[in-house]
Scaffold this motif. Structure first.
Motif, PDB file in Angstrom:
ATOM      1  N   TRP A   1      33.488  12.203  29.549  1.00 50.34           N
ATOM      2  CA  TRP A   1      32.185  11.545  29.473  1.00 50.34           C
ATOM      3  C   TRP A   1      32.145  10.345  30.409  1.00 50.34           C
ATOM      4  N   HIS A   2      30.993  10.106  30.992  1.00 41.77           N
ATOM      5  CA  HIS A   2      30.718   8.860  31.702  1.00 41.77           C
ATOM      6  C   HIS A   2      29.886   8.024  30.734  1.00 41.77           C
ATOM      7  N   LEU A   3      30.477   6.946  30.231  1.00 43.01           N
ATOM      8  CA  LEU A   3      29.782   6.074  29.288  1.00 43.01           C
ATOM      9  C   LEU A   3      29.194   4.883  30.033  1.00 43.01           C
ATOM     10  N   ILE A   4      27.944   4.581  29.736  1.00 47.36           N
ATOM     11  CA  ILE A   4      27.273   3.412  30.311  1.00 47.36           C
ATOM     12  C   ILE A   4      26.839   2.538  29.144  1.00 47.36           C
TER      13      ILE A   4
ATOM     14  N   LEU B   1      35.040   6.085  32.124  1.00 50.86           N
ATOM     15  CA  LEU B   1      35.263   7.522  32.269  1.00 50.86           C
ATOM     16  C   LEU B   1      36.279   7.879  31.199  1.00 50.86           C
ATOM     17  N   LEU B   2      35.828   8.597  30.177  1.00 48.32           N
ATOM     18  CA  LEU B   2      36.581   8.742  28.943  1.00 48.32           C
ATOM     19  C   LEU B   2      36.594  10.190  28.478  1.00 48.32           C
ATOM     20  N   ARG B   3      37.760  10.637  27.986  1.00 45.18           N
ATOM     21  CA  ARG B   3      37.816  11.939  27.319  1.00 45.18           C
ATOM     22  C   ARG B   3      37.630  11.693  25.831  1.00 45.18           C
ATOM     23  N   GLY B   4      36.571  12.314  25.285  1.00 48.55           N
ATOM     24  CA  GLY B   4      36.250  12.135  23.880  1.00 48.55           C
ATOM     25  C   GLY B   4      35.790  13.437  23.264  1.00 48.55           C
ATOM     26  N   PRO B   5      35.252  13.370  22.062  1.00 45.45           N
ATOM     27  CA  PRO B   5      34.799  14.589  21.391  1.00 45.45           C
ATOM     28  C   PRO B   5      33.741  15.306  22.235  1.00 45.45           C
ATOM     29  N   ALA B   6      33.735  16.616  22.160  1.00 47.35           N
ATOM     30  CA  ALA B   6      32.741  17.389  22.908  1.00 47.35           C
ATOM     31  C   ALA B   6      31.342  17.184  22.338  1.00 47.35           C
ATOM     32  N   ASP B   7      31.268  16.808  21.062  1.00 46.29           N
ATOM     33  CA  ASP B   7      29.986  16.621  20.394  1.00 46.29           C
ATOM     34  C   ASP B   7      29.328  15.308  20.830  1.00 46.29           C
ATOM     35  N   PHE B   8      28.074  15.400  21.272  1.00 42.32           N
ATOM     36  CA  PHE B   8      27.339  14.233  21.769  1.00 42.32           C
ATOM     37  C   PHE B   8      27.213  13.157  20.687  1.00 42.32           C
ATOM     38  N   ASP B   9      26.827  13.554  19.468  1.00 46.36           N
ATOM     39  CA  ASP B   9      26.629  12.569  18.399  1.00 46.36           C
ATOM     40  C   ASP B   9      27.924  11.857  18.032  1.00 46.36           C
ATOM     41  N   GLU B  10      29.037  12.575  18.036  1.00 48.12           N
ATOM     42  CA  GLU B  10      30.335  11.945  17.763  1.00 48.12           C
ATOM     43  C   GLU B  10      30.680  10.941  18.865  1.00 48.12           C
ATOM     44  N   THR B  11      30.366  11.300  20.089  1.00 44.29           N
ATOM     45  CA  THR B  11      30.639  10.399  21.215  1.00 44.29           C
ATOM     46  C   THR B  11      29.781   9.142  21.111  1.00 44.29           C
ATOM     47  N   ARG B  12      28.532   9.280  20.688  1.00 50.13           N
ATOM     48  CA  ARG B  12      27.682   8.096  20.510  1.00 50.13           C
ATOM     49  C   ARG B  12      28.251   7.170  19.436  1.00 50.13           C
ATOM     50  N   LYS B  13      28.841   7.727  18.396  1.00 51.96           N
ATOM     51  CA  LYS B  13      29.477   6.892  17.367  1.00 51.96           C
ATOM     52  C   LYS B  13      30.649   6.122  17.963  1.00 51.96           C
ATOM     53  N   ILE B  14      31.391   6.771  18.837  1.00 49.81           N
ATOM     54  CA  ILE B  14      32.514   6.107  19.510  1.00 49.81           C
ATOM     55  C   ILE B  14      31.996   4.981  20.389  1.00 49.81           C
TER      56      ILE B  14
ATOM     57  N   GLY C   1      23.470   3.669  23.945  1.00 47.24           N
ATOM     58  CA  GLY C   1      24.424   3.776  25.029  1.00 47.24           C
ATOM     59  C   GLY C   1      24.091   5.069  25.733  1.00 47.24           C
ATOM     60  N   LYS C   2      24.717   5.334  26.816  1.00 45.94           N
ATOM     61  CA  LYS C   2      24.352   6.540  27.548  1.00 45.94           C
ATOM     62  C   LYS C   2      25.594   7.349  27.870  1.00 45.94           C
ATOM     63  N   PRO C   3      26.014   8.232  26.952  1.00 50.48           N
ATOM     64  CA  PRO C   3      27.117   9.123  27.302  1.00 50.48           C
ATOM     65  C   PRO C   3      26.587  10.281  28.157  1.00 50.48           C
ATOM     66  N   ILE C   4      27.147  10.434  29.321  1.00 49.76           N
ATOM     67  CA  ILE C   4      26.745  11.522  30.221  1.00 49.76           C
ATOM     68  C   ILE C   4      27.920  12.493  30.309  1.00 49.76           C
ATOM     69  N   PRO C   5      27.710  13.759  29.920  1.00 47.95           N
ATOM     70  CA  PRO C   5      28.817  14.722  29.984  1.00 47.95           C
ATOM     71  C   PRO C   5      29.198  15.025  31.427  1.00 47.95           C
ATOM     72  N   ILE C   6      30.490  15.076  31.683  1.00 50.38           N
ATOM     73  CA  ILE C   6      30.991  15.426  33.015  1.00 50.38           C
ATOM     74  C   ILE C   6      30.960  16.952  33.137  1.00 50.38           C
ATOM     75  N   ARG C   7      30.316  17.433  34.191  1.00 50.41           N
ATOM     76  CA  ARG C   7      30.111  18.875  34.356  1.00 50.41           C
ATOM     77  C   ARG C   7      31.337  19.614  34.865  1.00 50.41           C
ATOM     78  N   ASP C   8      32.031  19.007  35.836  1.00 52.89           N
ATOM     79  CA  ASP C   8      33.154  19.702  36.462  1.00 52.89           C
ATOM     80  C   ASP C   8      34.047  18.673  37.152  1.00 52.89           C
TER      81      ASP C   8
END
Length: 173
Positions: free
Chosen positions: A9-12, A102-115, A140-147
């Motif tokens: 994830w790219h967290l802003i 730039l963080l590796r976190g849960p695949a679930d968007f809502d879980e990442t927002r809690k983080i 906050g703005k978690p943006i999933p990294i595509r590749d």
């Protein structure tokens, strides 16, 4: 091998009051009820939503800015909390108005927002004596990294913030 059910994830994380509804740099309201015709790269017409921006500027608390000495404290607190949560961070930057990770976190968007909330809480507690009160904007703005290519672009983008006065950390430093 990465843990299952995780992703990059790219967290802003934005400082409070730095990006208000109607902002001339472009904006989207919650649930995208109101869109500007531009974004931060391609600004909308100057008068678009100017009344909305003036209204929020009048009613909002003064914007929070992270002074240079506080940026490292915020960054170290984000780094420490990331480790405590057993997450992997490749790099982070803390500038005057926002932070990137730039963080590796849960695949679930809502879980990442809690983080994101837990990271912001830890960072704000670390600088409470320097910046009392609320310092982060809501959400906050978690943006999933595509590749892999996207991951590398985000990595370089975050590191470039050092040229703008941000405190920057990278995993291999």
């Amino acid at each position: 091998m990465p843990p299952p059910d995780t992703r990059w994830w790219h967290l802003i994380l934005t400082a409070r009051g730095q990006w208000l509804p109607g902002d001339p740099r472009g904006f989207r309201s919650r649930r995208h009820r109101i869109h500007s015709s531009g974004d931060y790269k391609h600004h909308p017409p100057a008068d678009e939503h100017q009344d909305l921006f003036r209204y929020h500027k009048r009613h909002a608390a003064p914007p929070v800015t992270f002074p240079v000495p506080v940026r490292e404290l915020l960054g170290r607190a984000l780094q420490t909390k990331t480790k405590a949560l057993k997450l992997q961070c490749l790099c982070l930057a803390v500038g005057p108005s926002h932070a990137h990770m730039l963080l590796r976190g849960p695949a679930d968007f809502d879980e990442t927002r809690k983080i994101v909330g837990r990271l912001k809480q830890a960072a704000s507690h670390a600088v409470r004596s320097d910046l009392p009160g609320r310092i982060w904007a809501d959400g906050g703005k978690p943006i999933p990294i595509r590749d892999r290519e996207h991951q590398l672009r985000v990595f370089r983008y975050i590191l470039k913030h050092e040229n703008e006065g941000a405190w920057v950390w990278r995993f291999d430093a």
